[in-house]
Design a protein around this motif. Structure first.
Motif, PDB file in Angstrom:
ATOM      1  N   SER A   1      -0.991  10.925   1.858  1.00 57.44           N
ATOM      2  CA  SER A   1       0.102  11.528   2.623  1.00 57.44           C
ATOM      3  C   SER A   1       1.394  11.667   1.831  1.00 57.44           C
ATOM      4  O   SER A   1       2.288  12.410   2.226  1.00 57.44           O
ATOM      5  N   ASP A   2       1.492  10.952   0.711  1.00 59.43           N
ATOM      6  CA  ASP A   2       2.777  10.906   0.021  1.00 59.43           C
ATOM      7  C   ASP A   2       2.557  10.595  -1.458  1.00 59.43           C
ATOM      8  O   ASP A   2       1.803   9.694  -1.805  1.00 59.43           O
ATOM      9  N   THR A   3       3.206  11.333  -2.334  1.00 58.76           N
ATOM     10  CA  THR A   3       3.139  11.073  -3.761  1.00 58.76           C
ATOM     11  C   THR A   3       3.928   9.809  -4.102  1.00 58.76           C
ATOM     12  O   THR A   3       4.988   9.557  -3.528  1.00 58.76           O
ATOM     13  N   GLY A   4       3.408   9.016  -5.033  1.00 53.40           N
ATOM     14  CA  GLY A   4       4.094   7.806  -5.459  1.00 53.40           C
ATOM     15  C   GLY A   4       4.410   7.818  -6.938  1.00 53.40           C
ATOM     16  O   GLY A   4       3.689   8.426  -7.727  1.00 53.40           O
ATOM     17  N   MET A   5       5.515   7.149  -7.307  1.00 58.71           N
ATOM     18  CA  MET A   5       5.901   7.026  -8.717  1.00 58.71           C
ATOM     19  C   MET A   5       6.542   5.667  -8.950  1.00 58.71           C
ATOM     20  O   MET A   5       7.191   5.110  -8.058  1.00 58.71           O
ATOM     21  N   THR A   6       6.372   5.144 -10.157  1.00 60.66           N
ATOM     22  CA  THR A   6       7.019   3.893 -10.538  1.00 60.66           C
ATOM     23  C   THR A   6       8.537   4.036 -10.488  1.00 60.66           C
ATOM     24  O   THR A   6       9.088   5.054 -10.911  1.00 60.66           O
TER      25      THR A   6
ATOM     26  N   TYR B   1       1.880   7.434 -11.703  1.00 58.20           N
ATOM     27  CA  TYR B   1       2.041   8.510 -10.714  1.00 58.20           C
ATOM     28  C   TYR B   1       0.758   8.571  -9.888  1.00 58.20           C
ATOM     29  O   TYR B   1      -0.347   8.524 -10.449  1.00 58.20           O
ATOM     30  N   VAL B   2       0.890   8.681  -8.575  1.00 57.98           N
ATOM     31  CA  VAL B   2      -0.298   8.753  -7.730  1.00 57.98           C
ATOM     32  C   VAL B   2      -0.123   9.830  -6.665  1.00 57.98           C
ATOM     33  O   VAL B   2       0.969  10.020  -6.126  1.00 57.98           O
TER      34      VAL B   2
ATOM     35  N   GLY C   1       0.786  -1.219   0.000  1.00 58.35           N
ATOM     36  CA  GLY C   1       0.000   0.000   0.000  1.00 58.35           C
ATOM     37  C   GLY C   1       0.820   1.272   0.000  1.00 58.35           C
ATOM     38  O   GLY C   1       0.255   2.372  -0.054  1.00 58.35           O
ATOM     39  N   HIS C   2       2.148   1.148   0.050  1.00 56.84           N
ATOM     40  CA  HIS C   2       3.002   2.335  -0.044  1.00 56.84           C
ATOM     41  C   HIS C   2       2.805   2.962  -1.426  1.00 56.84           C
ATOM     42  O   HIS C   2       2.742   2.252  -2.434  1.00 56.84           O
ATOM     43  N   PRO C   3       2.713   4.286  -1.531  1.00 57.51           N
ATOM     44  CA  PRO C   3       2.416   4.922  -2.827  1.00 57.51           C
ATOM     45  C   PRO C   3       3.348   4.516  -3.960  1.00 57.51           C
ATOM     46  O   PRO C   3       2.902   4.311  -5.095  1.00 57.51           O
ATOM     47  N   ASP C   4       4.646   4.419  -3.702  1.00 59.74           N
ATOM     48  CA  ASP C   4       5.571   4.007  -4.761  1.00 59.74           C
ATOM     49  C   ASP C   4       5.293   2.567  -5.201  1.00 59.74           C
ATOM     50  O   ASP C   4       5.363   2.235  -6.388  1.00 59.74           O
ATOM     51  N   LYS C   5       4.978   1.701  -4.243  1.00 63.41           N
ATOM     52  CA  LYS C   5       4.697   0.307  -4.584  1.00 63.41           C
ATOM     53  C   LYS C   5       3.347   0.148  -5.272  1.00 63.41           C
ATOM     54  O   LYS C   5       3.173  -0.740  -6.115  1.00 63.41           O
ATOM     55  N   VAL C   6       2.394   1.001  -4.938  1.00 60.43           N
ATOM     56  CA  VAL C   6       1.132   1.021  -5.687  1.00 60.43           C
ATOM     57  C   VAL C   6       1.424   1.269  -7.161  1.00 60.43           C
ATOM     58  O   VAL C   6       0.903   0.578  -8.052  1.00 60.43           O
ATOM     59  N   CYS C   7       2.290   2.241  -7.432  1.00 55.27           N
ATOM     60  CA  CYS C   7       2.633   2.580  -8.815  1.00 55.27           C
ATOM     61  C   CYS C   7       3.379   1.441  -9.505  1.00 55.27           C
ATOM     62  O   CYS C   7       3.107   1.130 -10.682  1.00 55.27           O
ATOM     63  N   ASP C   8       4.332   0.823  -8.809  1.00 55.16           N
ATOM     64  CA  ASP C   8       5.048  -0.315  -9.394  1.00 55.16           C
ATOM     65  C   ASP C   8       4.081  -1.431  -9.775  1.00 55.16           C
ATOM     66  O   ASP C   8       4.183  -2.026 -10.852  1.00 55.16           O
ATOM     67  N   GLN C   9       3.142  -1.724  -8.882  1.00 57.52           N
ATOM     68  CA  GLN C   9       2.212  -2.822  -9.136  1.00 57.52           C
ATOM     69  C   GLN C   9       1.268  -2.517 -10.304  1.00 57.52           C
ATOM     70  O   GLN C   9       0.959  -3.394 -11.117  1.00 57.52           O
TER      71      GLN C   9
ATOM     72  N   LEU D   1      -6.165  -1.609  -7.050  1.00 58.66           N
ATOM     73  CA  LEU D   1      -6.317  -0.800  -5.838  1.00 58.66           C
ATOM     74  C   LEU D   1      -7.231  -1.489  -4.835  1.00 58.66           C
ATOM     75  O   LEU D   1      -6.982  -1.468  -3.622  1.00 58.66           O
ATOM     76  N   LYS D   2      -8.284  -2.111  -5.329  1.00 63.09           N
ATOM     77  CA  LYS D   2      -9.196  -2.855  -4.452  1.00 63.09           C
ATOM     78  C   LYS D   2      -8.471  -4.023  -3.792  1.00 63.09           C
ATOM     79  O   LYS D   2      -8.603  -4.267  -2.586  1.00 63.09           O
ATOM     80  N   LYS D   3      -7.693  -4.746  -4.586  1.00 59.16           N
ATOM     81  CA  LYS D   3      -6.942  -5.894  -4.068  1.00 59.16           C
ATOM     82  C   LYS D   3      -5.923  -5.470  -3.010  1.00 59.16           C
ATOM     83  O   LYS D   3      -5.739  -6.146  -1.990  1.00 59.16           O
ATOM     84  N   ILE D   4      -5.260  -4.346  -3.239  1.00 59.60           N
ATOM     85  CA  ILE D   4      -4.281  -3.848  -2.266  1.00 59.60           C
ATOM     86  C   ILE D   4      -4.955  -3.488  -0.949  1.00 59.60           C
ATOM     87  O   ILE D   4      -4.388  -3.692   0.132  1.00 59.60           O
ATOM     88  N   GLY D   5      -6.181  -2.964  -1.016  1.00 62.54           N
ATOM     89  CA  GLY D   5      -6.905  -2.634   0.209  1.00 62.54           C
ATOM     90  C   GLY D   5      -7.393  -1.206   0.296  1.00 62.54           C
ATOM     91  O   GLY D   5      -7.950  -0.808   1.325  1.00 62.54           O
ATOM     92  N   TYR D   6      -7.210  -0.431  -0.777  1.00 59.15           N
ATOM     93  CA  TYR D   6      -7.731   0.939  -0.777  1.00 59.15           C
ATOM     94  C   TYR D   6      -9.193   0.921  -1.219  1.00 59.15           C
ATOM     95  O   TYR D   6      -9.541   1.298  -2.329  1.00 59.15           O
ATOM     96  N   ASN D   7     -10.019   0.441  -0.294  1.00 56.80           N
ATOM     97  CA  ASN D   7     -11.431   0.181  -0.599  1.00 56.80           C
ATOM     98  C   ASN D   7     -12.404   0.973   0.265  1.00 56.80           C
ATOM     99  O   ASN D   7     -13.594   0.676   0.295  1.00 56.80           O
TER     100      ASN D   7
END
Length: 389
Positions: A241-246, A47-48, A16-24, A75-81
């Motif tokens: 809380s934090d911007t994420g990028m691949t 980018y998120v 669920g970390h923003p950077d890892k969301v982008c990687d996934q 996103l649903k699978k990760i838990g941002y639901n």
């Protein structure tokens, strides 16, 4: 008894970390292409930020990709639901800015050349059964345990975002104990002590007992220190809380700082990009050399130039742990491993939709069958040939 002591630290981040969301997401898009078009070209970046997710890059394919569907399902699978986590797959805005690959690049890749210049690094050592550095393996296992405990409902207050960090104490270069464990776990407000606006001592104990100790139990002693949500609380997390990028967690993705990570990130890139395929091959080589007992530690560097198939250089460093010279080891490698982009793709079976799984918990040291570069099937041959050199 006297010994030389030093400490080494590695970190990991959860799904669920923003950077890892982008990687996934980037790798989920890649997998969707490879399912129906194994020869599609993908360079996908994500980018998120708060309430917004942008998927861009260059893709050339004969198949259709529903970027919005892929992204929301992940996103649903990760838990941002739910809005309580600050990011919700139902309501977040998604912008698709993908376009086709440059024909200038394609003309070099189409004839079997590397998709870019660069240097790629692989590493292996005897610290763990996975032949990986201990600190990064424990860090990955900790954030994976956070996800498992969250999904099982054992600690219902956990959110998707988390980070871990492990400091290992070494004696004469060998890991002896875990000196400290750091965990930052996103959570809901139910575990806050209202008088202090901090999580309760009970919650900290639960996180230590259910997450930290089961993972590090073989390496802890009475002096091991635990740092749990050291700011006091972690309610606001994820993209809120934090911007994420691949591609921003390349040290997490590789060897936790124990070895150089190479020059490029992995996620969102199809295997014609040597940033990915050559890094996997370098790990495959290093692991097999260590598994063959030709070294206790081994770093392999491969370098390429765009449009050319053969590597510009092959470098091996065993940190003084091999009886064979670097020259002999390089000869063994060139005789036994395919090092062209086409050869690496074929020998590691890389034209498969396997990459979303790599995008969290590390690309190396994994035991799942998809991770072909973790096989040690060359070790016996290397050992036999080395005995004749």
């Amino acid at each position: 008894m006297t010994y030389k002591k030093h400490f080494f630290t590695s970190e990991s981040v959860g799904e669920g970390h923003p950077d890892k969301v982008c990687d996934q997401i980037s790798d989920a898009v890649l997998d969707e292409v490879l399912k129906n078009d194994p020869y599609g070209r993908v360079a996908c970046e994500t980018y998120v930020t708060m309430g917004l997710l942008i998927v861009g890059g260059e893709i050339t394919t004969t198949t259709y990709i529903d970027v919005h569907k892929i992204t929301r399902e992940l996103l649903k699978k990760i838990g941002y639901n739910h809005p309580k986590y600050g990011f919700d797959y139902h309501t977040c805005a998604i912008v698709n800015t993908i376009h086709t690959q440059s024909p200038d690049i394609a003309q070099g890749v189409d004839k079997g050349g590397a998709g870019d210049q660069g240097l790629m690094v692989g590493y292996a050592c005897r610290e763990t059964e996975e032949l990986m550095p201990l600190a990064i393996m424990l860090s990955h296992k900790l954030v994976k345990k956070v996800a498992d405990v969250r999904r099982s409902g054992v600690l219902k207050y956990l959110g998707p975002d988390c980070k871990s960090q492990v400091t290992v104490e070494y004696h004469d270069g060998k890991p002896k104990r875990v000196d400290s464990v750091v965990l930052a776990c996103q959570h809901t407000t139910e575990i806050l002590d209202s008088t202090k606006e901090q999580i309760t001592k009970k919650a900290k104990r639960e996180i230590i007992e259910h997450i930290a100790k089961p993972i590090v139990k073989d390496y802890v002693d009475k002096n091991t220190k635990y740092y749990i949500n050291e700011t006091g609380k972690f309610v606001v997390g994820g993209p809120q809380s934090d911007t994420g990028m691949t591609g921003r967690k390349i040290v997490v993705d590789t060897y936790g700082g124990s070895a150089a990570p190479g020059g490029g990130a992995f996620s969102g890139k199809d295997p014609t990009k040597v940033d990915r395929s050559a890094a996997y091959m370098a790990r495959y080589i290093a692991k097999n050399l260590v598994a063959a007992h030709l070294a206790d530690k081994c770093l392999v560097q491969l370098a390429y130039v765009i449009g050319k198939a053969e590597p510009l250089s092959v470098m091996i460093d065993t940190y003084g742990t091999s009886k064979l010279s670097e020259e002999k080891l390089v000869k063994l490698v060139r005789d036994n491993f395919e090092l062209t982009p086409k050869g690496m793709i074929k020998s590691l079976n890389l034209l498969r939709p396997i990459y979303e799984k790599t995008a969290c918990y590390g690309h190396f040291g994994r035991t799942e069958p998809e991770f072909s570069w973790e096989n040690t099937n060359k070790a016996s041959t290397l050992r036999k040939q080395a005995s004749k050199l």
